[in-house]
Design a protein around this motif. Structure first.
Motif, PDB file in Angstrom:
ATOM      1  N   LEU A   1       0.859  -1.285   0.159  1.00  0.00           N
ATOM      2  CA  LEU A   1       0.100  -0.035   0.081  1.00  0.00           C
ATOM      3  C   LEU A   1       1.029   1.295   0.069  1.00  0.00           C
ATOM      4  O   LEU A   1       1.683   1.595   0.732  1.00  0.00           O
ATOM      5  CB  LEU A   1      -0.933   0.004   1.162  1.00  0.00           C
TER       6      LEU A   1
ATOM      7  N   SER B   1      -2.137   1.566   9.357  1.00  0.00           N
ATOM      8  CA  SER B   1      -2.645   0.409   9.657  1.00  0.00           C
ATOM      9  C   SER B   1      -3.974   0.057   8.846  1.00  0.00           C
ATOM     10  O   SER B   1      -4.502   1.211   8.368  1.00  0.00           O
ATOM     11  CB  SER B   1      -3.260   0.067  11.050  1.00  0.00           C
ATOM     12  N   LEU B   2      -4.431  -1.080   8.709  1.00  0.00           N
ATOM     13  CA  LEU B   2      -5.754  -1.132   7.768  1.00  0.00           C
ATOM     14  C   LEU B   2      -6.875  -0.718   8.299  1.00  0.00           C
ATOM     15  O   LEU B   2      -7.688   0.145   7.789  1.00  0.00           O
ATOM     16  CB  LEU B   2      -5.713  -2.937   7.868  1.00  0.00           C
TER      17      LEU B   2
ATOM     18  N   LEU C   1      -7.834   2.915   7.004  1.00  0.00           N
ATOM     19  CA  LEU C   1      -8.331   3.078   5.478  1.00  0.00           C
ATOM     20  C   LEU C   1      -9.732   3.189   5.700  1.00  0.00           C
ATOM     21  O   LEU C   1     -10.558   3.640   4.517  1.00  0.00           O
ATOM     22  CB  LEU C   1      -8.037   1.765   4.993  1.00  0.00           C
TER      23      LEU C   1
ATOM     24  N   GLN D   1      -6.266  -6.551  -7.316  1.00  0.00           N
ATOM     25  CA  GLN D   1      -6.130  -5.464  -6.165  1.00  0.00           C
ATOM     26  C   GLN D   1      -7.403  -4.797  -5.961  1.00  0.00           C
ATOM     27  O   GLN D   1      -7.865  -4.316  -5.068  1.00  0.00           O
ATOM     28  CB  GLN D   1      -4.995  -4.400  -6.526  1.00  0.00           C
TER      29      GLN D   1
ATOM     30  N   ALA E   1      -9.358  -4.439  -2.424  1.00  0.00           N
ATOM     31  CA  ALA E   1      -9.850  -3.176  -1.776  1.00  0.00           C
ATOM     32  C   ALA E   1     -11.294  -3.096  -1.563  1.00  0.00           C
ATOM     33  O   ALA E   1     -11.895  -2.602  -0.342  1.00  0.00           O
ATOM     34  CB  ALA E   1      -9.822  -2.104  -2.767  1.00  0.00           C
TER      35      ALA E   1
ATOM     36  N   ILE F   1     -12.149  -3.977   2.191  1.00  0.00           N
ATOM     37  CA  ILE F   1     -11.642  -3.398   3.074  1.00  0.00           C
ATOM     38  C   ILE F   1     -12.753  -2.538   3.727  1.00  0.00           C
ATOM     39  O   ILE F   1     -13.503  -1.764   3.066  1.00  0.00           O
ATOM     40  CB  ILE F   1     -10.585  -2.203   2.829  1.00  0.00           C
TER      41      ILE F   1
ATOM     42  N   ILE G   1      -3.230   0.297  -3.885  1.00  0.00           N
ATOM     43  CA  ILE G   1      -2.714  -1.099  -3.535  1.00  0.00           C
ATOM     44  C   ILE G   1      -2.210  -1.624  -5.042  1.00  0.00           C
ATOM     45  O   ILE G   1      -2.619  -1.678  -6.051  1.00  0.00           O
ATOM     46  CB  ILE G   1      -3.923  -1.975  -3.252  1.00  0.00           C
TER      47      ILE G   1
ATOM     48  N   ILE H   1       2.217  -1.633   5.282  1.00  0.00           N
ATOM     49  CA  ILE H   1       0.904  -2.508   5.198  1.00  0.00           C
ATOM     50  C   ILE H   1       0.988  -3.385   4.069  1.00  0.00           C
ATOM     51  O   ILE H   1       1.305  -2.935   3.052  1.00  0.00           O
ATOM     52  CB  ILE H   1      -0.354  -1.498   5.179  1.00  0.00           C
ATOM     53  N   THR H   2       0.785  -4.737   4.265  1.00  0.00           N
ATOM     54  CA  THR H   2       0.808  -5.637   3.355  1.00  0.00           C
ATOM     55  C   THR H   2      -0.284  -6.478   3.380  1.00  0.00           C
ATOM     56  O   THR H   2      -0.868  -6.502   4.657  1.00  0.00           O
ATOM     57  CB  THR H   2       2.047  -6.271   3.136  1.00  0.00           C
ATOM     58  N   PHE H   3      -0.804  -7.219   2.153  1.00  0.00           N
ATOM     59  CA  PHE H   3      -1.891  -7.969   2.357  1.00  0.00           C
ATOM     60  C   PHE H   3      -1.495  -9.486   1.935  1.00  0.00           C
ATOM     61  O   PHE H   3      -1.757 -10.045   0.880  1.00  0.00           O
ATOM     62  CB  PHE H   3      -2.813  -7.480   1.328  1.00  0.00           C
TER      63      PHE H   3
END
Ligand code: ARG
Length: 266
Positions: free
Chosen positions: A129, A141-142, A145, A158, A162, A165, A192, A213-215
């Protein structure tokens, strides 16, 4: 008499079988089409450095996917043509025969597998992100968002990430380069993209920031897409990919392309 009818029936069945298998043989062999033409036509969306991007000096499409495409063409003994288009149009171009294969950092999802086939995975990245530098302490942080607008490329995984979220608004555009402009102008709050792409854009835009932040539970594995039912072509592509992986050449292509992105910055 009964026996004759039986024999006749068998002959008819055998004949039908012959006709059907004859029809099957007429199926297009993509590999042969490419070899006869003497050229492999590859579709890509060159807004994804270091996978594929435009060389600012020559205007040519370069990147590690392009190096892989060159190797596939070389192993097939044919020339290479690159066709540029929006990412969301790539699979349609493939199924209608406008391109032979797609190399675009494309992740083999079950949904895409309904319309095309994929090679083995040749590269894997986590999702990252990026935000505007001014917001590096605002979005950490997530949860931050919620209430924010996230930019993603149309038709990508992506966009799906999204959409999951909580409380975020999703803005989908066709080109990553446009999304980057939107982020610079703060019209969106975050983007993203796969990590190497995030690093490339941040290296080239000092007003952008790569968050931690990663997914990573969402696998951004890349594979070559081919038309359905082209086993001969698919086998050749997998052979080339295996050779490149065995020789550690994919890693080299990634490093070279990344260095090129960073050199363009200076
Ligand atoms: N890996 C992601 C997907 O398959 C994004 C790929 C975007 N590629 C590009 N050349 N813009 O959905």
């Amino acid at each position: 008499m009964k026996k004759i009818t039986k024999v006749l029936a068998l002959v008819i069945i055998a004949l039908i079988g012959l006709v059907l298998s004859g029809c099957k043989q007429k199926d297009v062999n993509e590999l042969e089409v490419i070899k006869k033409r003497g050229k492999l036509i590859v579709g890509t969306s060159p807004d994804y450095p270091p996978y594929e991007f435009i060389d600012i000096d020559t205007g040519e499409v370069i990147g590690f996917d392009i190096e892989i495409a060159k190797e596939i063409a070389k192993d097939l003994g044919v020339e290479l043509e690159i066709k540029e288009m929006a990412f969301s149009g790539l699979l349609a171009a493939l199924t209608t025969g406008n391109v032979d294969i797609v190399l675009a950092g494309m992740t083999p999802t079950p949904e895409r597998q309904l319309s095309v086939d994929f090679s083995d995975i040749y590269y894997t990245a986590v999702q990252a992100l990026i935000v505007h530098k001014d917001n590096q302490d605002v979005i950490t942080s997530l949860a931050d968002l919620a209430g924010k607008t996230i930019g993603v490329q149309k038709g990508t995984i992506q966009a799906e990430i999204a959409a999951e979220i909580e409380g975020a608004t999703v803005r989908e555009l066709g080109k990553i380069t446009d999304l980057v402009m939107e982020l610079k102008f703060k019209n969106v709050d975050a983007l993203i993209v796969e990590l190497p792409v995030a690093e490339s854009y941040v290296a080239n835009n000092n007003d952008l920031f790569l968050t931690s932040i990663t997914f990573d539970e969402v696998d951004g594995g890349s594979a070559v897409a081919v038309k359905k039912n082209s086993p001969e072509l698919l086998a050749e592509i997998n052979k080339t990919l295996k050779r490149l992986m065995d020789e550690n050449l994919i890693d080299k292509f990634v490093t070279d392309a990344t260095n090129k992105v960073n050199a363009d910055e200076e």
